[in-house]
Design a protein around this motif. Structure first.
Motif, PDB file in Angstrom:
ATOM      1  N   GLY A 101      36.969  11.703 -48.341  1.00 15.73           N
ATOM      2  CA  GLY A 101      35.684  11.111 -48.713  1.00 15.73           C
ATOM      3  C   GLY A 101      34.690  12.214 -49.000  1.00 15.73           C
ATOM      4  O   GLY A 101      34.832  13.346 -48.507  1.00 15.73           O
ATOM      5  N   SER A 102      33.681  11.889 -49.800  1.00 14.46           N
ATOM      6  CA  SER A 102      32.697  12.934 -50.101  1.00 14.46           C
ATOM      7  C   SER A 102      31.880  13.275 -48.858  1.00 14.46           C
ATOM      8  O   SER A 102      31.346  14.371 -48.742  1.00 14.46           O
ATOM      9  N   LYS A 103      31.801  12.363 -47.906  1.00 10.71           N
ATOM     10  CA  LYS A 103      31.044  12.628 -46.678  1.00 10.71           C
ATOM     11  C   LYS A 103      31.586  13.879 -45.973  1.00 10.71           C
ATOM     12  O   LYS A 103      30.826  14.708 -45.496  1.00 10.71           O
ATOM     13  N   ASN A 204      25.744  18.307 -56.425  1.00 11.82           N
ATOM     14  CA  ASN A 204      25.506  16.921 -56.828  1.00 11.82           C
ATOM     15  C   ASN A 204      26.550  16.017 -56.183  1.00 11.82           C
ATOM     16  O   ASN A 204      27.746  16.219 -56.330  1.00 11.82           O
ATOM     17  N   ASP A 205      26.040  15.022 -55.478  1.00  8.06           N
ATOM     18  CA  ASP A 205      26.888  14.042 -54.803  1.00  8.06           C
ATOM     19  C   ASP A 205      26.943  12.840 -55.753  1.00  8.06           C
ATOM     20  O   ASP A 205      25.920  12.200 -55.992  1.00  8.06           O
ATOM     21  N   ASN A 206      28.120  12.571 -56.306  1.00 12.69           N
ATOM     22  CA  ASN A 206      28.194  11.680 -57.465  1.00 12.69           C
ATOM     23  C   ASN A 206      29.140  10.492 -57.278  1.00 12.69           C
ATOM     24  O   ASN A 206      30.007  10.241 -58.130  1.00 12.69           O
ATOM     25  N   PRO A 207      29.016   9.720 -56.165  1.00  8.12           N
ATOM     26  CA  PRO A 207      30.021   8.657 -55.998  1.00  8.12           C
ATOM     27  C   PRO A 207      29.725   7.353 -56.739  1.00  8.12           C
ATOM     28  O   PRO A 207      30.543   6.451 -56.721  1.00  8.12           O
ATOM     29  N   TYR A 208      28.532   7.256 -57.393  1.00  5.90           N
ATOM     30  CA  TYR A 208      28.148   5.953 -57.964  1.00  5.90           C
ATOM     31  C   TYR A 208      28.172   5.901 -59.493  1.00  5.90           C
ATOM     32  O   TYR A 208      27.686   4.939 -60.080  1.00  5.90           O
ATOM     33  N   SER A 209      28.774   6.911 -60.126  1.00  8.53           N
ATOM     34  CA  SER A 209      28.768   7.011 -61.593  1.00  8.53           C
ATOM     35  C   SER A 209      29.249   5.785 -62.332  1.00  8.53           C
ATOM     36  O   SER A 209      28.835   5.527 -63.439  1.00  8.53           O
ATOM     37  N   ASN A 233      32.721  13.997 -55.469  1.00  9.21           N
ATOM     38  CA  ASN A 233      32.979  12.675 -56.027  1.00  9.21           C
ATOM     39  C   ASN A 233      33.916  11.936 -55.079  1.00  9.21           C
ATOM     40  O   ASN A 233      34.419  12.528 -54.112  1.00  9.21           O
ATOM     41  N   SER A 234      34.140  10.671 -55.350  1.00  7.85           N
ATOM     42  CA  SER A 234      34.825   9.850 -54.359  1.00  7.85           C
ATOM     43  C   SER A 234      35.498   8.651 -55.014  1.00  7.85           C
ATOM     44  O   SER A 234      35.023   8.145 -56.027  1.00  7.85           O
ATOM     45  N   LEU A 235      36.579   8.207 -54.393  1.00  4.02           N
ATOM     46  CA  LEU A 235      37.234   6.995 -54.902  1.00  4.02           C
ATOM     47  C   LEU A 235      36.729   5.744 -54.176  1.00  4.02           C
ATOM     48  O   LEU A 235      37.134   4.635 -54.490  1.00  4.02           O
ATOM     49  N   SER A 236      35.845   5.961 -53.188  1.00  6.59           N
ATOM     50  CA  SER A 236      35.411   4.853 -52.335  1.00  6.59           C
ATOM     51  C   SER A 236      34.827   3.690 -53.119  1.00  6.59           C
ATOM     52  O   SER A 236      35.205   2.533 -52.911  1.00  6.59           O
ATOM     53  N   LYS A 237      33.865   3.993 -54.001  1.00  2.00           N
ATOM     54  CA  LYS A 237      33.144   2.922 -54.699  1.00  2.00           C
ATOM     55  C   LYS A 237      33.781   2.630 -56.048  1.00  2.00           C
ATOM     56  O   LYS A 237      33.871   1.477 -56.465  1.00  2.00           O
ATOM     57  N   THR A 238      34.225   3.673 -56.745  1.00  5.50           N
ATOM     58  CA  THR A 238      34.778   3.497 -58.095  1.00  5.50           C
ATOM     59  C   THR A 238      36.063   2.673 -58.063  1.00  5.50           C
ATOM     60  O   THR A 238      36.327   1.902 -58.981  1.00  5.50           O
ATOM     61  N   TRP A 244      40.147   4.277 -47.413  1.00  2.85           N
ATOM     62  CA  TRP A 244      41.243   5.241 -47.578  1.00  2.85           C
ATOM     63  C   TRP A 244      40.788   6.653 -47.213  1.00  2.85           C
ATOM     64  O   TRP A 244      41.591   7.477 -46.853  1.00  2.85           O
ATOM     65  N   ARG A 245      39.492   6.892 -47.379  1.00  2.00           N
ATOM     66  CA  ARG A 245      38.891   8.205 -47.189  1.00  2.00           C
ATOM     67  C   ARG A 245      39.491   9.214 -48.163  1.00  2.00           C
ATOM     68  O   ARG A 245      40.265  10.086 -47.805  1.00  2.00           O
ATOM     69  N   VAL A 246      39.170   9.038 -49.428  1.00  2.00           N
ATOM     70  CA  VAL A 246      39.641  10.014 -50.409  1.00  2.00           C
ATOM     71  C   VAL A 246      38.553  10.305 -51.441  1.00  2.00           C
ATOM     72  O   VAL A 246      37.942   9.409 -52.004  1.00  2.00           O
TER      73      VAL A 246
END
Ligand SMILES: Cc1ncc(COP(=O)(O)O)c(C=O)c1O
Length: 381
Positions: A101-103, A204-209, A233-238, A244-246
């Motif tokens: 996760g990006s966290k 840049n924290d970019n999980p919502y693109s 970046n993150s697969l959480s929201k996309t 999964w935490r990736v």
């Protein structure tokens, strides 16, 4: 007496952890709570992703430790995703690392670059983790104002008049959480130039693109950005894979290698099956993005009806999986406002203040709520 480390005195238990305990308590008491607080996607990942992890667990070596850098195939999938979606070139051998996760990346980057006494520029309002992690590593948050009048973008001229000599990192997040503001290319260019002038690592924290946003941009698409910038970046929201935490971090190896140095001392690689599922997700075609956005778009339309019922105001230009709404003139504080709704109407909404003082006067609705529940919430007013 066994005492805790002093660093624990610098942070408090995460607001959601505390508040959701209260919300769960209300639910246990039989209250019909509708939770519009947290951005944890309720939609499922694609069938292909689920099959990929299922099949992977039977493969030879699937349950062994994995490489700290992740599977080459994972890094290649991230590189293609960045090329195809953001027109950014990243070398899979040296410029990409998987993250839980990006966290997790926020902690690793802070451990890799911040010494006690250093400062980190942190958006107000912004994701609370930037601030708590900065404090946990003994550095100081230096908040910069984001306000609606400046489209939730920092005033670089004002910032540059301040003493930036101790600033090592600047956290930015575009598309912005919680406000949903987007940054234009020339604004990102200005941020990169600011970071270069002041020797600051820009992250840049970019999980919502990809949520309700027609124009995904990466900070790394700015020419010369890799000299000073990293992107999370993150697969959480996309891809609806929050549990999964990736996620991943991308940037020049001069910044990636120190992050790997921290990471390789903390975990022992990412589970093979998670990487296989992530690879499949990253290869998703346009249909995937369209179908997720169709659902969010319907929900948003309904959520805006609720916003209107509450006499709040919403900015049409915002994107992402939240609705950030301004409270009516003369309202009580955001926390009082949401508590009244929680206790009177059994609906939990996030107060803007948990993202910083500039969140006062605002509340945030998550779109991770079914249409039926949103309709039910509307009917309670
Ligand atoms: C702005 C922002 N950054 C990072 C994260 C962490 O996401 P994850 O660790 O699931 O990738 C979140 C999650 O809500 C977020 O809102």
């Amino acid at each position: 007496m066994i005492t805790t480390a002093d660093r624990l005195k610098t942070v408090e238990e995460y607001y959601f952890s505390k508040k959701l305990r209260e919300v769960r308590g209300l639910m246990a008491d039989g209250k019909p709570i509708i939770n519009m607080g947290i951005g944890s996607p309720d939609l499922a990942p694609s069938q292909e992703v689920v099959e990929a992890i299922q099949e992977s667990v039977l493969e030879e070596g699937a349950h062994q430790y994995q490489s700290y850098q992740g599977l080459p195939e994972f890094r290649e999938a991230v590189a293609s995703f960045y090329k195809y979606k953001y027109n950014v070139e990243a070398n899979p051998a040296s410029e990409i690392l998987p993250l839980m996760g990006s966290k997790e990346g926020i902690m690793h980057i802070s451990m890799a670059f911040l010494n006690p006494g250093d400062e980190a520029l942190i958006p107000n309002p912004g994701y609370p983790t930037y601030s708590s992690v900065t404090k946990l590593v003994g550095a100081q948050p230096k908040y910069y104002d984001l306000v609606a009048d400046n489209d939730w973008f920092p005033d670089i001229e004002v910032l540059e008049k301040e003493d930036l000599s101790k600033v090592k990192i600047m956290w930015v997040c575009y598309p912005h959480m919680p406000t949903g503001a987007v940054a234009k290319v020339d604004q990102l260019i200005a941020l990169v130039a600011f970071a270069k002038r002041n020797d600051i690592l820009l992250v840049n924290d970019n999980p919502y693109s990809f949520v309700l946003n027609n124009n995904p941009i990466s900070i790394l698409s700015v020419e010369g950005a890799k000299e000073v910038a990293l992107e999370l970046n993150s697969l959480s929201k996309t891809f609806n894979m929050a549990g999964w935490r990736v996620g991943m971090v991308l940037g020049d190896e001069k910044f990636i290698n120190p992050v790997l140095k921290v990471k390789s001392n903390m975990d022992s690689g990412m589970f093979y099956g998670i990487q296989k599922g992530a690879i499949t997700a990253l290869k998703s075609g346009q249909k995937w993005f369209d179908s997720v956005n169709e659902t969010y778009s319907k929900r948003k339309e309904l959520m805006l009806q609720l916003v209107e019922k509450l006499n709040c105001v919403y900015d049409d230009n915002s994107v992402g999986m939240f609705v950030w709404a301004k409270l009516p003139e003369g309202s009580s504080s955001a926390e009082e406002f949401i508590d009244n709704i929680l206790y009177d109407k059994d609906i939990f909404i996030t107060p803007g203040t948990i993202f910083g003082s500039n969140g006062e006067g605002y509340i945030r609705f998550s779109l991770c709520v079914t249409e039926e529940k949103i309709k039910e919430a509307i009917s309670r007013f």
